[in-house]
Write an enzyme that holds these catalytic residues in place. Structure first.
Site, short mmCIF file in Angstrom:
data_model
loop_
_atom_site.label_atom_id
_atom_site.label_comp_id
_atom_site.label_asym_id
_atom_site.label_seq_id
_atom_site.Cartn_x
_atom_site.Cartn_y
_atom_site.Cartn_z
N LYS A 19 24.82 20.68 75.25
CA LYS A 19 23.85 19.59 75.08
C LYS A 19 24.63 18.32 74.74
O LYS A 19 25.74 18.39 74.20
CB LYS A 19 22.90 19.90 73.93
N LYS A 54 23.39 15.22 83.25
CA LYS A 54 22.63 16.47 83.43
C LYS A 54 22.98 17.01 84.80
O LYS A 54 22.63 16.39 85.82
CB LYS A 54 21.13 16.21 83.31
N HIS A 93 20.89 32.44 81.98
CA HIS A 93 21.05 31.59 83.17
C HIS A 93 22.48 31.64 83.74
O HIS A 93 22.69 31.84 84.93
CB HIS A 93 20.71 30.13 82.87
N LYS A 153 12.45 34.97 78.08
CA LYS A 153 13.67 35.06 77.29
C LYS A 153 13.45 34.35 75.96
O LYS A 153 12.54 33.53 75.89
CB LYS A 153 14.82 34.43 78.06
N LYS A 207 15.01 29.37 90.91
CA LYS A 207 15.38 28.05 91.44
C LYS A 207 15.86 28.16 92.88
O LYS A 207 16.67 29.03 93.19
CB LYS A 207 16.52 27.45 90.59
N GLU A 265 24.01 19.06 79.94
CA GLU A 265 22.73 18.38 79.69
C GLU A 265 23.02 17.14 78.86
O GLU A 265 23.76 17.22 77.87
CB GLU A 265 21.76 19.31 78.97
C1 BG6 Z 1 16.00 26.72 79.07
C2 BG6 Z 1 16.70 26.42 77.78
O1 BG6 Z 1 15.94 28.09 79.31
O2 BG6 Z 1 16.70 26.09 80.14
C3 BG6 Z 1 16.85 24.93 77.55
O3 BG6 Z 1 15.96 27.00 76.70
C4 BG6 Z 1 17.49 24.28 78.76
O4 BG6 Z 1 17.60 24.66 76.37
C5 BG6 Z 1 16.76 24.68 80.02
O5 BG6 Z 1 17.43 22.87 78.58
C6 BG6 Z 1 17.45 24.15 81.27
O6 BG6 Z 1 16.68 24.41 82.39
P1 BG6 Z 1 16.71 23.46 83.66
O7 BG6 Z 1 15.81 24.11 84.65
O8 BG6 Z 1 16.22 22.12 83.21
O9 BG6 Z 1 18.16 23.39 84.09
#
Ligand code: BG6
Length: 465
Positions: free
Chosen positions: A316, A321, A230, A138, A172, A206
């Site tokens: 963000k 998180k 996502h 992506k 995941k 996050e």
């Molecule tokens: C990525 C994004 O696809 O997914 C990031 O580009 C983001 O900005 C990340 O932080 C989050 O992934 P995970 O697996 O840490 O939740």
């Protein structure tokens, strides 16, 4: 349809960031756990050579998950190197030679989408595409028009079943569990509709900023970075109908139906935010209007979901998180006990990270004479250990030719169709303080549905409905 296993792993972008953080560790894990034994051909520009690439692979393993000596040694042994410029036909001639007898190479494009066409043209001209499949990262375009264009380019060279669009969320473990929990049990289905469900919300929070990826992020923003892919995938797994079987197309057909039912968003359905300090990040335009936070309200026009609002919030620099889902059920039609307020009595809670939780919220009576109760969460599943890394699972599946966890062209385009009307600067962007839950305007979006549930990490499975 049975498909041949790939017999070479061609790795474009082998010296890049994604390779360093995710791909080398995933390859080491595949070697350890899955008898991975394919030549790994790294292609890199500039002044790299095989020794330097091996060093890079070892450094990546050291920093991201640790070296498993035997597997790391094998990885270095499998690694080969082709030096070259993607614009130079000699790069691909060299690759063809290095591929030797391989009949089903897997070309993994961990490179910017703007380079896809050049690379695939080069591969085609050097006859590296026979029996091949391709893995792309992506973003799959940046709006409906560019997504169609990207699909058009890929389809000139590959059949759809040979194109693997990676969305690492689908690899995941907790996301897989969501799907399993929904379709391995019969208890949800009678409740899983407009008669019983009041709303659903997904929060992807996050507690960090753009982490040195300012240049990339400023061209993308939260909606393109994590919502179109996502978050929409998680929403689809939560709301789609049961697939007729486990085949890749049965799964993906149901997702497509779901995306088709989603109304295109209107400006009133979205709040965009930008954390204070974002404009000082390296690589970010000083007057950038790109969002680092987005909250959306979504409607689906189906018999199952008509009238039920769905909310997505991603940002963000939020306080924690954590990614989690809260499904609020409708309250009992009549309140017999006076200690129950108007908040959601029953809910399902799915935490996808950092720990994995599946629970059901209910009220129980406190011991004593009075008919007074308190909320409890019936925890069906709580897992804190780390699972198979998404890239290990997804690359293994791509090598085996199993597309179940990859996004199909039609779904990608439908997801963009939903978001297209609100992309760019059509909706104002509000500032928010780092460490807050985003701009206050986001609260109004969901006020009628009981407000946002802000994840709390301690104790791990508590919901504040
Ligand atoms: C990525 C994004 O696809 O997914 C990031 O580009 C983001 O900005 C990340 O932080 C989050 O992934 P995970 O697996 O840490 O939740």
């Amino acid at each position: 349809m049975a498909t041949a296993k790939s017999d070479a792993f061609v790795f474009f972008g082998a010296t890049g960031d994604l390779a360093y953080k995710q791909i080398f560790p995933a390859l080491q894990a595949l070697i350890r756990n899955d008898h991975f034994d394919l030549p790994i051909i790294g292609i890199a520009r500039s002044d790299w050579n095989l020794e330097r690439l091996r060093e890079r692979a070892r450094a990546s393993l050291r920093e991201h998950g640790g070296i498993h000596e035997q597997a790391a040694r094998k990885l270095c042994r499998l690694l080969q190197f082709v030096n070259g410029d993607y614009n130079d036909p000699a790069t691909f001639t060299q690759l063809r030679k290095t591929l030797g007898e391989a009949k089903h190479p897997l070309h993994y494009l961990a490179i910017p989408p703007s380079m896809f066409e050049t690379v695939v043209n080069g591969l085609d001209a050097a006859e590296c595409l026979h029996g091949a499949r391709v893995v792309v990262e992506k973003p799959f375009g940046r709006d409906l028009k560019s997504a169609r264009e990207l699909n058009r380019v890929l389809h000139r060279f590959f059949r759809e079943q040979d194109i693997f669009r990676i969305d690492h969320y689908l690899g995941k473990e907790p996301v897989q569990n969501l799907q399993y929990f929904r379709f391995a049990n019969s208890l949800l289905e009678p409740l899983w509709n407009r008669d019983h469900i009041a709303s659903m919300q997904i929060t992807m929070a996050e507690n960090f900023g753009v982490q040195g990826r300012g240049k990339f992020y400023d061209e993308v923003g939260a909606i393109r970075d994590v919502v179109q892919n996502h978050m929409f995938q998680v929403l689809a797994l939560l709301t789609m109908g049961a697939p007729v079987n486990r085949s890749a197309d049965a799964m993906r057909d149901e997702k497509l139906r779901l995306f088709r039912s989603m109304r295109s968003l209107q400006p009133g359905d979205i709040v965009r935010g930008q954390f204070e300090g974002y404009l000082k990040e390296h690589g970010v335009a000083r007057d950038s209007k790109v969002e680092t936070f987005a909250a959306l309200r979504i409607h689906m026009d189906t018999w199952r979901w008509a009238g039920v609002p769905f909310f997505i919030r991603a940002g963000k620099e939020l306080p924690v998180k954590c990614t989690e889902v809260l499904v609020r059920l409708k309250n009992p039609p009549q309140q017999i006990f006076d200690d129950v307020d108007s908040s959601a009595v029953n809910f399902f809670h799915f935490r996808l990270s950092p720990d994995v939780v599946i629970s059901l919220g209910a009220r129980v009576k406190q011991p004593g004479e009075e008919m007074k109760g308190h909320p409890v969460e019936l925890v069906a599943h709580h897992d804190t250990h780390t699972e198979m890394a998404p890239y290990e699972r997804l690359l293994g599946d791509a090598i085996d030719g199993d597309s179940t966890l990859f996004t199909r062209d039609d779904s990608v385009e439908e997801a963009w169709r939903v978001l297209d009307p609100i992309l760019g600067d059509r909706v104002p962007v509000h500032k928010y303080k780092p460490g807050s839950w985003g701009p206050k305007q986001a609260d109004a979006l969901i006020a009628d549905a009981g407000g946002w549930n802000n994840p709390r990490l301690d104790p791990p499975h508590r919901v504040n409905t």
